[in-house]
Write a protein that holds these residues in place. Structure first.
Motif, short mmCIF file in Angstrom:
data_model
loop_
_atom_site.label_atom_id
_atom_site.label_comp_id
_atom_site.label_asym_id
_atom_site.label_seq_id
_atom_site.Cartn_x
_atom_site.Cartn_y
_atom_site.Cartn_z
N LEU A 163 2.13 -9.05 -2.77
CA LEU A 163 2.82 -8.25 -3.45
C LEU A 163 3.34 -6.89 -2.98
CD1 LEU A 163 0.55 -7.92 -6.88
CD2 LEU A 163 2.14 -9.59 -5.98
N LEU A 164 2.80 -6.43 -1.74
CA LEU A 164 3.37 -5.46 -0.77
C LEU A 164 4.23 -6.03 0.10
CD1 LEU A 164 3.06 -2.38 -0.64
CD2 LEU A 164 1.35 -2.82 1.10
N PRO A 165 5.61 -5.59 0.01
CA PRO A 165 6.54 -6.01 1.41
C PRO A 165 6.03 -5.74 2.60
CG PRO A 165 7.77 -4.74 -0.66
CD PRO A 165 6.11 -4.57 -0.91
N GLN A 166 6.16 -6.66 3.38
CA GLN A 166 5.55 -6.78 4.88
C GLN A 166 5.89 -5.32 5.55
OE1 GLN A 166 6.17 -9.69 7.29
NE2 GLN A 166 5.51 -8.91 9.34
N ARG A 167 7.34 -4.83 5.45
CA ARG A 167 7.93 -3.70 6.00
C ARG A 167 7.10 -2.41 5.58
NH1 ARG A 167 12.74 -0.93 4.26
NH2 ARG A 167 13.05 -1.12 2.14
N VAL A 168 6.78 -2.53 4.39
CA VAL A 168 6.13 -1.37 3.73
C VAL A 168 4.59 -1.21 4.09
CG1 VAL A 168 5.17 -0.08 1.83
CG2 VAL A 168 7.44 -1.17 1.63
N ASP A 169 4.05 -2.53 4.43
CA ASP A 169 2.61 -2.52 4.79
C ASP A 169 2.59 -1.98 6.29
OD1 ASP A 169 -0.29 -3.65 5.12
OD2 ASP A 169 0.71 -4.65 6.62
N GLU A 170 3.52 -2.30 7.09
CA GLU A 170 3.71 -2.11 8.43
C GLU A 170 3.97 -0.45 8.49
OE1 GLU A 170 6.83 -4.48 10.08
OE2 GLU A 170 5.45 -6.40 10.14
N ALA A 171 4.96 -0.03 7.68
CA ALA A 171 5.08 1.52 7.81
C ALA A 171 3.95 2.24 7.41
CB ALA A 171 6.26 1.74 6.90
N ALA A 172 3.17 1.93 6.48
CA ALA A 172 2.01 2.51 5.91
C ALA A 172 0.89 2.56 7.14
CB ALA A 172 1.28 1.76 4.74
N ARG A 173 0.76 1.50 7.90
CA ARG A 173 -0.12 1.26 9.00
C ARG A 173 0.50 2.42 9.94
NH1 ARG A 173 -3.51 -3.29 9.04
NH2 ARG A 173 -3.07 -4.74 7.34
N GLN A 174 1.77 2.40 10.32
CA GLN A 174 2.19 3.39 11.44
C GLN A 174 2.06 4.69 11.29
OE1 GLN A 174 6.37 2.08 11.73
NE2 GLN A 174 5.63 -0.12 12.72
N TYR A 175 2.22 4.98 9.69
CA TYR A 175 2.04 6.24 9.49
C TYR A 175 0.72 7.04 9.60
CZ TYR A 175 6.80 6.02 7.22
OH TYR A 175 8.03 5.79 6.97
N ILE A 176 -0.36 6.15 9.08
CA ILE A 176 -1.61 6.54 9.40
C ILE A 176 -2.05 6.41 11.03
CG2 ILE A 176 -3.99 5.72 9.26
CD1 ILE A 176 -2.98 6.67 6.54
N GLN A 177 -1.51 5.52 11.73
CA GLN A 177 -1.70 5.48 13.11
C GLN A 177 -1.36 6.78 13.97
OE1 GLN A 177 -3.59 3.18 15.00
NE2 GLN A 177 -3.45 4.40 16.56
N ALA A 178 -0.13 7.11 13.44
CA ALA A 178 0.54 8.40 13.82
C ALA A 178 0.03 9.72 13.62
CB ALA A 178 2.05 8.36 13.71
N GLY A 179 -0.81 9.67 12.49
CA GLY A 179 -1.31 10.66 11.84
C GLY A 179 -0.59 11.49 10.68
N GLU A 180 0.28 10.57 10.30
CA GLU A 180 1.35 11.21 9.22
C GLU A 180 0.29 11.60 8.08
OE1 GLU A 180 4.85 11.70 9.06
OE2 GLU A 180 5.36 10.57 11.04
N TYR A 181 -0.52 10.63 7.56
CA TYR A 181 -1.26 10.86 6.58
C TYR A 181 -2.76 10.64 6.72
CZ TYR A 181 3.38 10.34 4.13
OH TYR A 181 4.77 10.47 3.88
N PRO A 182 -3.60 11.43 6.07
CA PRO A 182 -4.89 10.99 6.50
C PRO A 182 -5.31 9.39 5.80
CG PRO A 182 -4.64 13.27 5.46
CD PRO A 182 -3.54 12.52 5.45
N VAL A 183 -4.81 9.35 4.22
CA VAL A 183 -4.94 8.07 3.56
C VAL A 183 -3.88 7.71 2.83
CG1 VAL A 183 -7.56 8.25 3.47
CG2 VAL A 183 -6.13 8.96 1.73
N LEU A 184 -3.41 6.72 2.55
CA LEU A 184 -2.49 6.26 1.72
C LEU A 184 -3.04 5.17 0.87
CD1 LEU A 184 0.65 5.64 4.01
CD2 LEU A 184 0.49 7.33 1.99
N VAL A 185 -2.81 5.19 -0.46
CA VAL A 185 -3.30 4.24 -1.59
C VAL A 185 -2.05 3.78 -2.33
CG1 VAL A 185 -4.85 3.58 -3.53
CG2 VAL A 185 -5.72 5.08 -1.77
N ILE A 186 -1.59 2.60 -2.26
CA ILE A 186 -0.56 1.95 -3.02
C ILE A 186 -0.83 0.87 -4.02
CG2 ILE A 186 1.81 1.04 -2.62
CD1 ILE A 186 1.81 2.07 0.34
N GLY A 187 -0.53 1.13 -5.29
CA GLY A 187 -0.56 0.16 -6.22
C GLY A 187 0.61 -0.40 -6.70
N VAL A 188 0.84 -1.86 -6.76
CA VAL A 188 1.87 -2.52 -6.97
C VAL A 188 1.99 -3.33 -8.29
CG1 VAL A 188 3.59 -4.23 -5.92
CG2 VAL A 188 2.21 -2.58 -4.29
#
Length: 549
Positions: free
Chosen positions: A23-48
């Motif tokens: 349900l979650l596009p792969q590019r969005v999943d990858e972007a969310a992981r990158q933002y967390i890894q880079a310290g952009e956000y402490p957490v992200l929760v996405i409902g689809v």
């Protein structure tokens, strides 16, 4: 997209239903992981939501080291406004109120501003064209972190009685927390209760949103994620009170999926007619490609419209949206005051852009001070760069200051919007100019005066009685109030919607700021009482008479 500088550990992601991983596009999943890894956000929760399927995806770690999940609570900020609009639409569909009902008729004892005989209606408040400002001028930030905490019905009543509308109600769009907050308050009074109780009985309970509330004393707040400001520092939760209809709700991804499905019509409820009414385009939006329903933004895009709204408080950000064909929907929640709309739109639009994450590098205060100064973008419009403690700040003429973060020597990025700065140097290695990158490249030479003062400037010590004589509110414009406070032997200045800064006395009635190149002089009447102030900045004087308290 807003950007972060503080890394908070390795990323991880969990989908609440592995079978729905697609349900979650792969590019969005990858972007969310990158933002967390880079310290952009402490957490992200996405409902689809995809047709009749839905899933929740969680990334990062909470401050207590635990994984976020669908039942983690967040402040949803201005998404609350869509709930307030639904409460109004419910009254309209049931024939109890009309969109053209004057708000004054719901608030006996209040003096609601009007113009040329035209009154502010409930529809004006929900369509963001009431003529009321974004915030009331007598809103005093409590401690700089919880702006609505001490704002009550008496202050709301006083401001409305004193405010003059700059244009007719309905004339044009202007986003107003005050307007939708007033709408929520009025609906509560009309129902013989308050906004939080009305919301609970009419929306949250019928929708099964058992982990959502606008009640500041509710036990659910014990499970609320810790919020972080745009610089990554932990920050107190907001207490919105009388203007709760503008942004008081705390909710979870699980509950917001219930709300989203009801709005999309995926799950039919008795509230659906009201939700449809709230989503119907009815008024001009902030730009040509956007229309407004009741609070909901309807953006025209290639491939179909998006119905959406974002939210932000001092420590949280959120987004909810769905396609006009009601097949795809998303909610995004984070515990950091950095926009998440780009992620949400990327779930709904395959072609929507996703900005790569930034990564901050360390710089000493001495290195940061090299960039302090004024940079002329065009005559009369200067970007002032200054250091506040160990943080570099930027402030354009007439606008709020915002932090900028180094990602390389001479290269900085901003969390506050899609802005980056590239500094240039002369043959001797001294910073001589800057290029502002925001929807284009804008060179700006450095003012010949060089660095702005940071710690220099002779000061005099004033006694507590003299300092307290300056404390109060000063009307700079119909939409802006200057607040002067005195605490522990220090005077402070704050403009509506901006941070509070210390001011330093160079003589009796004469002060200066260290974070920007500005001075403040106080005027006195014939009896010696302070009755106005004058701000001197950028070779311009701005006088503000004192507001009677």
């Amino acid at each position: 997209m807003k950007r972060m500088w503080l890394a908070l550990g390795l990323s991880f992601a969990t989908a609440c239903a592995a079978a729905d991983a697609s349900l979650l596009p792969q590019r969005v999943d990858e972007a969310a992981r990158q933002y967390i890894q880079a310290g952009e956000y402490p957490v992200l929760v996405i409902g689809v939501v995809d047709g009749d399927r839905s899933a929740v995806y969680a990334y990062g770690k909470l401050d207590n080291g635990q994984k976020p999940a669908g039942d983690t609570a967040f402040e949803i900020g201005s998404i609350t406004k869509t709930f307030t609009a639904t409460l109004l639409a419910q009254q309209v569909t049931e024939g109890k109120l009309q969109l053209d009902t004057p708000v004054a008729s719901l608030l006996p004892g209040f003096t609601i501003p009007s113009r040329d005989g035209k009154q502010i209606t409930l529809g004006n408040l929900a369509s963001q064209n009431s003529g009321l400002p974004r915030l009331p001028g007598n809103l005093r930030v409590a401690g700089g972190k919880d702006p609505y905490a001490d704002y009550d019905a008496d202050k709301l009543k006083a401001f409305l009685a004193s405010y003059t509308l700059p244009r007719d109600p309905g004339a044009s769009y202007e986003y107003s927390n005050l307007g939708v907050g007033l709408l929520g308050y009025a609906l509560g009074v009309h129902a013989g209760t308050d906004y939080a109780k009305l919301l609970q009985e009419q929306l949250l309970k019928p929708l099964g949103m058992t982990h959502s509330t606008a009640d500041l004393d509710a036990a659910i707040r014990a499970g609320l994620a810790r919020g972080h400001d745009s610089a990554g520092q932990t920050t107190p939760n907001w207490h919105i009170g009388v203007l709760g209809g503008a942004g008081a709700i705390v909710s979870t991804a699980d509950d917001m999926l219930r709300y989203l499905k009801a709005n999309m019509g995926v799950v039919k409820t008795p509230l659906y007619p009201a939700m449809e009414l709230a989503q119907k385009p009815a008024a001009a939006g902030p730009k040509a490609s956007a229309r407004l329903g009741l609070v909901w933004m309807i953006h025209h895009i290639n491939g179909g419209d998006l119905i959406e709204h974002g939210g932000m408080t001092g420590g949280f950000a959120s987004y909810v949206g769905f396609t006009a064909d009601r097949r795809h929907g998303v909610v995004v929640l984070t515990n950091r005051a950095l926009e998440v709309g780009e992620l949400g739109q990327a779930v709904l639009q395959p072609e929507a852009p996703l900005t790569p994450p930034h990564k901050q590098v360390a710089m000493s205060t001495k290195q940061l001070d090299e960039y302090a100064g004024g940079y002329v973008l065009h005559p009369g419009f200067v970007l002032t760069v200054f250091r506040k403690d160990d943080q570099l700040m930027a402030q354009a003429t007439g606008q709020s200051a915002f932090p900028v973060f180094p990602e390389a020597k001479d290269e900085f990025f901003a969390n506050s919007s899609d802005i980056s700065l590239s500094f240039t140097r002369d043959d001797h290695g001294k910073v001589s100019g800057m290029v502002l990158h925001q929807h284009g490249d804008y060179p700006a030479p450095r003012l010949a005066s060089g660095s702005l003062p940071t710690s220099e400037g002779k000061t005099v010590e004033l006694d507590a009685t003299t300092l307290s004589s300056y404390a109060g509110h000063y009307q700079l414009s119909p939409k802006a109030v200057v607040t002067i406070a005195a605490r522990d032997g220090q005077a402070f200045i704050q403009l509506t919607g901006q941070p509070e800064f210390p001011i330093y006395a160079s003589a009796r009635d004469k002060f200066f700021l260290r974070v920007v190149d500005a001075k403040v002089d106080f005027e006195r009447d014939a009896q010696g009482k302070v009755n106005a102030l004058v701000i001197h900045q950028n070779n311009t004087d701005h006088r503000a008479p004192r507001v009677a308290e």
